[in-house]
Design an enzyme around this catalytic site. Structure first.
Site, short mmCIF file in Angstrom:
data_model
loop_
_atom_site.label_atom_id
_atom_site.label_comp_id
_atom_site.label_asym_id
_atom_site.label_seq_id
_atom_site.Cartn_x
_atom_site.Cartn_y
_atom_site.Cartn_z
N ASP A 44 -37.77 -3.97 40.67
CA ASP A 44 -36.65 -4.94 40.72
C ASP A 44 -36.64 -5.74 42.03
OD1 ASP A 44 -35.74 -2.76 42.26
OD2 ASP A 44 -33.68 -2.89 41.50
N GLY A 135 -27.53 11.62 44.96
CA GLY A 135 -28.93 11.78 45.39
C GLY A 135 -29.86 12.21 44.27
N LEU A 138 -29.52 8.68 39.85
CA LEU A 138 -28.73 8.14 38.74
C LEU A 138 -27.69 7.12 39.24
CD1 LEU A 138 -28.19 11.43 36.67
CD2 LEU A 138 -29.95 9.68 36.34
N SER A 139 -27.91 6.62 40.44
CA SER A 139 -27.11 5.52 40.99
C SER A 139 -25.65 5.85 41.20
CB SER A 139 -27.21 4.29 40.09
OG SER A 139 -28.52 3.82 40.11
N SER A 140 -25.41 6.99 41.82
CA SER A 140 -24.02 7.32 42.15
C SER A 140 -23.44 6.30 43.13
CB SER A 140 -23.92 8.73 42.73
OG SER A 140 -24.74 8.84 43.86
N ASP A 185 -29.50 -1.33 39.77
CA ASP A 185 -28.47 -0.30 39.62
C ASP A 185 -27.08 -0.92 39.46
OD1 ASP A 185 -30.70 1.12 40.19
OD2 ASP A 185 -30.02 1.88 42.12
N TYR A 234 -37.80 4.40 51.01
CA TYR A 234 -37.58 3.30 50.07
C TYR A 234 -37.86 1.96 50.76
CZ TYR A 234 -35.19 0.32 46.71
OH TYR A 234 -34.90 -0.66 45.79
C1 GLA Z 1 -33.20 2.54 43.61
C2 GLA Z 1 -32.77 1.11 43.93
C3 GLA Z 1 -33.10 0.17 42.78
C4 GLA Z 1 -34.56 0.31 42.34
C5 GLA Z 1 -34.91 1.77 42.14
C6 GLA Z 1 -36.38 1.97 41.88
O1 GLA Z 1 -32.43 3.04 42.57
O2 GLA Z 1 -31.38 1.05 44.20
O3 GLA Z 1 -32.80 -1.16 43.14
O4 GLA Z 1 -35.41 -0.32 43.24
O5 GLA Z 1 -34.57 2.58 43.26
O6 GLA Z 1 -36.76 1.32 40.71
#
Ligand code: GLA
Length: 402
Positions: A44, A135, A138-140, A185, A234
């Site tokens: 992304d 962590g 799952l985008s908490s 996310d 990251y």
């Molecule tokens: C995290 C980031 C996203 C994406 C993913 C990996 O969740 O927040 O923007 O880059 O990693 O795909």
């Protein structure tokens, strides 16, 4: 239906907690889901397409506006409270001048970005809890951002479409929290569509919703490993991609991102890249290509084809992007041998967290049991393995209007 009843009970409890804390009922109740990404990992921020779903695990928030400019946060899961003033939000300090704790940076980031965008917001009293594990990939944190942005929007009444709100949330995370995340996310948490996979083009920002292949379900398996240093690792991955683009421009003038590099071009020029940059770029370029192919599989309703791309994605994340862990590899390896499996891979940034599995619906109970048992036997650890339903994006409801 069952999920709706549970969710109604959940928000009622939250409203009672709010009343206990502040002595009056909340005025807004908001829910924002986490997400699981089926395919298109670490693309992304390279302008590729991603295929996430908003999940049936969410952050629930009860709030009321205040006229004193103070934002008071009660994070029930953590048992912690903190307050800050809107006028000083850019300092990242609480009312007594102490640095805000990490968990409070996300709501504060939203207050900061909305004000900088010239949007009027008031102080807020807020009580919230979440059943999205922290962590776990799952985008908490995106759910926190989107929930607060949606709540301020509902309280203030300004118009903004969900995608624009998601973009502000991403900006908040990039600039205030300091993680250079892409938009996937926040997009999924804001724009989720019940029962559907989202297909989001992170370059054009166009998106569509597709059905899952018929007769299949999504199963999440949580390795129990929480990621550490995810922020810096990251950001390192992201900067490797940017370096790859800079270096490849010599041979491919005019490219904006790795989205513009075909697999053929990469095969020709990757040899001129330093080794580490080469393998990072190879993952991204091939993953972007895989998503294009996987969309064809979704249109055909071909679970086996889609699942094949999921396995290939995991291999690439393990060997080229190097964001997997032995426990995640085990979960994928065990899943591969179980009845009903079509595809499995790590989901989210990696370095811990969860795998996502595409499974034949009728085999789901056997699959879940087999994965839990196999993981325990091979690692001595317990995995939480559960069915996951695609749900709608964030919604705020005004309550107790005077
Ligand atoms: C995290 C980031 C996203 C994406 C993913 C990996 O969740 O927040 O923007 O880059 O990693 O795909």
């Amino acid at each position: 239906m069952k999920a709706e009843i549970q969710s109604a009970g959940f928000t009622q409890q939250l409203a009672s907690r709010f009343e206990e804390v502040y002595g009056h009922p909340p005025r807004v109740e908001t829910q924002a889901p986490g997400r699981v990404n089926l395919l298109g990992e670490h693309v992304d921020y390279n302008q590729g397409l991603v295929l996430p779903i908003a999940i049936d695990r969410k952050l629930s928030l009860a709030a009321a506006p205040t006229s004193d400019g103070i934002v008071s946060l009660n994070a029930l899961d953590l048992g912690e409270q903190v307050s800050f003033h809107l006028d000083n939000v850019s300092d990242q300090c609480d009312l007594s001048g102490r640095p805000l704790p990490g968990w409070a940076l996300y709501p504060a980031a939203i207050a900061d970005v909305l004000q900088r965008a010239g949007l009027a917001i008031s102080g807020m009293q807020a009580v919230y809890r979440s059943d999205i594990p922290i962590g776990a990939g799952l985008s908490s944190s995106a759910a926190v951002e989107v929930a607060f942005a949606t709540t301020w929007q509902a309280m203030s009444g300004w118009e903004m479409d969900k995608l624009a709100l998601a973009k502000l949330c991403q900006q908040a995370e990039n600039e205030y929290v300091g993680v250079s995340s892409g938009l996937m996310d926040q997009f999924a948490s804001a724009c989720g569509v019940e029962g559907h996979v989202l297909c989001f083009d992170t370059r054009s920002l166009e998106w569509a919703a597709y059905d899952l292949p018929p007769g299949t379900v999504i199963i999440i398996a949580d390795s129990g490993i929480r990621r550490s240093l995810a922020g810096s690792a990251y950001n390192d991955r992201r900067s490797a991609c940017e370096q790859a683009v800079d270096l490849l421009r010599k041979y491919l003038p005019g490219i904006q991102s790795l989205r513009d590099v075909s697999t053929v071009e990469l095969a020709a020029y990757s040899t001129y890249l330093p080794d580490e940059i080469e393998i990072r770029a190879e993952h991204v370029v091939k993953e972007i290509h895989r998503v294009d192919q996987a969309i064809i599989a979704l249109r055909r309703g071909d679970a086996r084809m889609f699942g094949g791309f999921m396995f290939a994605s995991h291999k690439s994340l393990r060997e080229l992007y190097e964001v997997s862990l032995p426990e995640l590899d085990k979960l994928v390896e065990i899943a591969r041998g179980l009845p009903g499996i079509y595809g499995a891979r790590l989901t989210g940034a990696g370095f811990g967290g969860c795998t996502v599995n595409l499974v034949e619906a009728k085999d789901a109970p056997v699959f879940i049991e087999g994965l839990q048992e196999g993981y325990h036997n091979k690692t001595g650890r317990e995995a939480k393995v559960y069915l996951c339903y695609a749900s709608n994006g964030a919604e705020a409801r005004l309550t107790n209007l005077l």
